[in-house]
Write a protein that holds these residues in place. Structure first.
Motif, PDB file in Angstrom:
ATOM      1  N   LEU A 159      84.002 -62.826  27.957  1.00  0.00           N
ATOM      2  CA  LEU A 159      84.580 -64.128  28.285  1.00  0.00           C
ATOM      3  C   LEU A 159      84.830 -64.237  29.783  1.00  0.00           C
ATOM      4  O   LEU A 159      84.545 -65.266  30.402  1.00  0.00           O
ATOM      5  N   GLY A 160      85.359 -63.169  30.373  1.00  0.00           N
ATOM      6  CA  GLY A 160      85.570 -63.181  31.821  1.00  0.00           C
ATOM      7  C   GLY A 160      84.267 -63.337  32.577  1.00  0.00           C
ATOM      8  O   GLY A 160      84.203 -64.021  33.608  1.00  0.00           O
ATOM      9  N   GLY A 161      83.202 -62.720  32.060  1.00  0.00           N
ATOM     10  CA  GLY A 161      81.899 -62.850  32.712  1.00  0.00           C
ATOM     11  C   GLY A 161      81.384 -64.272  32.684  1.00  0.00           C
ATOM     12  O   GLY A 161      80.819 -64.763  33.675  1.00  0.00           O
ATOM     13  N   SER A 162      81.585 -64.965  31.551  1.00  0.00           N
ATOM     14  CA  SER A 162      81.135 -66.355  31.468  1.00  0.00           C
ATOM     15  C   SER A 162      81.971 -67.264  32.372  1.00  0.00           C
ATOM     16  O   SER A 162      81.454 -68.209  32.971  1.00  0.00           O
ATOM     17  N   GLN A 163      83.260 -66.985  32.484  1.00  0.00           N
ATOM     18  CA  GLN A 163      84.114 -67.785  33.363  1.00  0.00           C
ATOM     19  C   GLN A 163      83.802 -67.511  34.827  1.00  0.00           C
ATOM     20  O   GLN A 163      83.967 -68.376  35.685  1.00  0.00           O
ATOM     21  N   GLY A 164      83.336 -66.320  35.111  1.00  0.00           N
ATOM     22  CA  GLY A 164      83.027 -65.975  36.493  1.00  0.00           C
ATOM     23  C   GLY A 164      81.869 -66.762  37.068  1.00  0.00           C
ATOM     24  O   GLY A 164      81.735 -66.873  38.295  1.00  0.00           O
ATOM     25  N   ALA A 165      81.021 -67.299  36.178  1.00  0.00           N
ATOM     26  CA  ALA A 165      79.867 -68.059  36.659  1.00  0.00           C
ATOM     27  C   ALA A 165      80.306 -69.318  37.402  1.00  0.00           C
ATOM     28  O   ALA A 165      79.594 -69.799  38.297  1.00  0.00           O
ATOM     29  N   SER A 166      81.461 -69.876  37.056  1.00  0.00           N
ATOM     30  CA  SER A 166      81.937 -71.096  37.714  1.00  0.00           C
ATOM     31  C   SER A 166      83.034 -70.820  38.742  1.00  0.00           C
ATOM     32  O   SER A 166      83.627 -71.757  39.273  1.00  0.00           O
ATOM     33  N   TYR A 167      83.292 -69.552  39.027  1.00  0.00           N
ATOM     34  CA  TYR A 167      84.368 -69.211  39.971  1.00  0.00           C
ATOM     35  C   TYR A 167      83.903 -69.476  41.398  1.00  0.00           C
ATOM     36  O   TYR A 167      82.772 -69.132  41.778  1.00  0.00           O
ATOM     37  N   ASP A 168      84.744 -70.117  42.187  1.00  0.00           N
ATOM     38  CA  ASP A 168      84.421 -70.480  43.562  1.00  0.00           C
ATOM     39  C   ASP A 168      84.546 -69.250  44.466  1.00  0.00           C
ATOM     40  O   ASP A 168      85.639 -68.889  44.902  1.00  0.00           O
ATOM     41  N   LEU A 169      83.430 -68.605  44.729  1.00  0.00           N
ATOM     42  CA  LEU A 169      83.436 -67.397  45.548  1.00  0.00           C
ATOM     43  C   LEU A 169      83.425 -67.701  47.041  1.00  0.00           C
ATOM     44  O   LEU A 169      83.713 -66.812  47.855  1.00  0.00           O
ATOM     45  N   ASP A 170      83.092 -68.947  47.412  1.00  0.00           N
ATOM     46  CA  ASP A 170      83.020 -69.296  48.833  1.00  0.00           C
ATOM     47  C   ASP A 170      84.384 -69.671  49.410  1.00  0.00           C
ATOM     48  O   ASP A 170      84.553 -69.704  50.634  1.00  0.00           O
ATOM     49  N   ARG A 171      85.355 -69.938  48.532  1.00  0.00           N
ATOM     50  CA  ARG A 171      86.668 -70.334  49.029  1.00  0.00           C
ATOM     51  C   ARG A 171      87.379 -69.130  49.629  1.00  0.00           C
ATOM     52  O   ARG A 171      87.483 -68.087  48.990  1.00  0.00           O
ATOM     53  N   PRO A 172      87.853 -69.247  50.866  1.00  0.00           N
ATOM     54  CA  PRO A 172      88.578 -68.115  51.466  1.00  0.00           C
ATOM     55  C   PRO A 172      89.933 -67.912  50.792  1.00  0.00           C
ATOM     56  O   PRO A 172      90.582 -68.872  50.380  1.00  0.00           O
ATOM     57  N   PHE A 173      90.316 -66.651  50.665  1.00  0.00           N
ATOM     58  CA  PHE A 173      91.583 -66.326  50.017  1.00  0.00           C
ATOM     59  C   PHE A 173      92.544 -65.704  51.023  1.00  0.00           C
ATOM     60  O   PHE A 173      92.128 -64.944  51.893  1.00  0.00           O
ATOM     61  N   GLN A 174      93.799 -66.071  50.910  1.00  0.00           N
ATOM     62  CA  GLN A 174      94.877 -65.410  51.645  1.00  0.00           C
ATOM     63  C   GLN A 174      95.861 -64.870  50.601  1.00  0.00           C
ATOM     64  O   GLN A 174      96.566 -65.631  49.951  1.00  0.00           O
ATOM     65  N   LEU A 175      95.873 -63.556  50.442  1.00  0.00           N
ATOM     66  CA  LEU A 175      96.702 -62.951  49.407  1.00  0.00           C
ATOM     67  C   LEU A 175      98.157 -62.807  49.832  1.00  0.00           C
ATOM     68  O   LEU A 175      99.017 -62.558  48.994  1.00  0.00           O
ATOM     69  N   VAL A 176      98.420 -62.983  51.140  1.00  0.00           N
ATOM     70  CA  VAL A 176      99.782 -62.960  51.657  1.00  0.00           C
ATOM     71  C   VAL A 176      99.963 -64.173  52.554  1.00  0.00           C
ATOM     72  O   VAL A 176      99.139 -64.424  53.437  1.00  0.00           O
ATOM     73  N   CYS A 177     101.019 -64.940  52.327  1.00  0.00           N
ATOM     74  CA  CYS A 177     101.263 -66.142  53.119  1.00  0.00           C
ATOM     75  C   CYS A 177     101.541 -65.762  54.570  1.00  0.00           C
ATOM     76  O   CYS A 177     102.398 -64.914  54.835  1.00  0.00           O
ATOM     77  N   PRO A 178     100.841 -66.369  55.540  1.00  0.00           N
ATOM     78  CA  PRO A 178     101.068 -66.045  56.947  1.00  0.00           C
ATOM     79  C   PRO A 178     102.406 -66.547  57.486  1.00  0.00           C
ATOM     80  O   PRO A 178     102.860 -66.106  58.539  1.00  0.00           O
ATOM     81  N   GLU A 179     103.042 -67.467  56.745  1.00  0.00           N
ATOM     82  CA  GLU A 179     104.302 -68.034  57.202  1.00  0.00           C
ATOM     83  C   GLU A 179     105.508 -67.214  56.733  1.00  0.00           C
ATOM     84  O   GLU A 179     106.378 -66.860  57.526  1.00  0.00           O
ATOM     85  N   CYS A 180     105.556 -66.906  55.410  1.00  0.00           N
ATOM     86  CA  CYS A 180     106.747 -66.248  54.859  1.00  0.00           C
ATOM     87  C   CYS A 180     106.453 -64.873  54.271  1.00  0.00           C
ATOM     88  O   CYS A 180     107.355 -64.208  53.762  1.00  0.00           O
ATOM     89  N   ARG A 181     105.175 -64.430  54.312  1.00  0.00           N
ATOM     90  CA  ARG A 181     104.751 -63.101  53.861  1.00  0.00           C
ATOM     91  C   ARG A 181     104.905 -62.904  52.354  1.00  0.00           C
ATOM     92  O   ARG A 181     104.939 -61.785  51.864  1.00  0.00           O
ATOM     93  N   THR A 182     104.956 -63.991  51.595  1.00  0.00           N
ATOM     94  CA  THR A 182     105.011 -63.888  50.137  1.00  0.00           C
ATOM     95  C   THR A 182     103.614 -63.636  49.577  1.00  0.00           C
ATOM     96  O   THR A 182     102.624 -64.186  50.092  1.00  0.00           O
ATOM     97  N   GLU A 183     103.489 -62.823  48.535  1.00  0.00           N
ATOM     98  CA  GLU A 183     102.203 -62.619  47.877  1.00  0.00           C
ATOM     99  C   GLU A 183     101.789 -63.906  47.169  1.00  0.00           C
ATOM    100  O   GLU A 183     102.578 -64.499  46.439  1.00  0.00           O
ATOM    101  N   THR A 184     100.556 -64.321  47.364  1.00  0.00           N
ATOM    102  CA  THR A 184     100.109 -65.625  46.870  1.00  0.00           C
ATOM    103  C   THR A 184      99.254 -65.541  45.610  1.00  0.00           C
ATOM    104  O   THR A 184      99.078 -66.551  44.929  1.00  0.00           O
TER     105      THR A 184
END
Length: 224
Positions: A159-184
């Motif tokens: 199921l995860g593999g089928s959902q991965g086909a539509s996952y937006d891989l080009d969108r940049p990710f920030q896993l930590v907020c640059p403003e308050c350092r919270t995990e996003t």
């Protein structure tokens, strides 16, 4: 917990704790034995060590009457301590032998792995522990549960593999907020302060990218 062979020799396994106390009013011998499989424990009966208790009482008496007894009291205390130490080893060995004899009634030695286990972890009919000869019904139930877990995991993976086909891989990710350092956790906006994530902010007027912390757009001058 094997008993002893020749006089003076003591054989035992390593799954025990020495709880003996040599000096003081609580001086005595006690040992705690454990099951090698389930780790439940059994303690031998406490065996008082009379010499150690007398030494504890004398030390208290000498301490409270030091001025009256002086050097004589100190020498008497030292002599008794020496006697306590000399008798400790043989007395402890004798107590350990008695504890081992008692423990043999609570533990069984597996004929295959030689581990000592309690009655719940031992099959008398086979002479084996349940680690070497597991209970059939328990093994079947465990195998069924493993099969269920493996099948469900496999389906979830597909199921995860089928959902991965539509996952937006080009969108940049920030896993930590640059403003308050919270995990996003990959969100588009910070769950703590609301800061836009995944790239630089854009001007609402000309849509040019805004540098971090900018109050005005450097391209058109629009207030952020």
């Amino acid at each position: 917990m094997n008993g002893q062979n020749a006089p003076g020799e003591i054989y035992f396994s390593n799954n025990y704790h020495d709880l003996c106390q040599q000096y003081g009013t609580g001086a005595g011998f006690q040992f705690e034995f454990g099951c090698s499989r389930c780790h439940d424990t059994w303690r031998s009966a406490f065996q008082p060590y009379a010499s150690g208790r007398v030494s504890g009482w004398l030390d208290k008496a000498v301490g409270s009457a030091w001025g009256a007894l002086g050097r004589a009291g100190s020498e008497a205390s030292a002599a008794l301590d020496g006697l306590v130490g000399a008798n400790w080893g043989p007395a402890k060995d004798a107590a350990f032998r008695r504890a081992i004899a008692d423990a043999e009634g609570h533990f069984n030695r597996c004929a295959r792995c030689t581990s000592y286990v309690c009655e719940r972890c031992f099959s008398q009919a086979q002479g084996l522990c349940h680690g070497c000869a597991p209970d059939t019904a328990a093994e079947v139930a465990a195998a069924q549960q493993r099969g269920l877990n493996d099948a469900a995991t496999s389906r979830a993976y597909d199921l995860g593999g089928s959902q991965g086909a539509s996952y937006d891989l080009d969108r940049p990710f920030q896993l930590v907020c640059p403003e308050c350092r919270t995990e996003t956790h990959g969100a588009n906006f910070c769950p703590s302060c609301g800061h836009r994530l995944g790239g630089q902010d854009a001007c609402a007027s000309c849509h040019a990218e805004l540098p971090p912390g900018a109050a005005f757009c450097p391209h058109c001058g629009t207030r952020r």
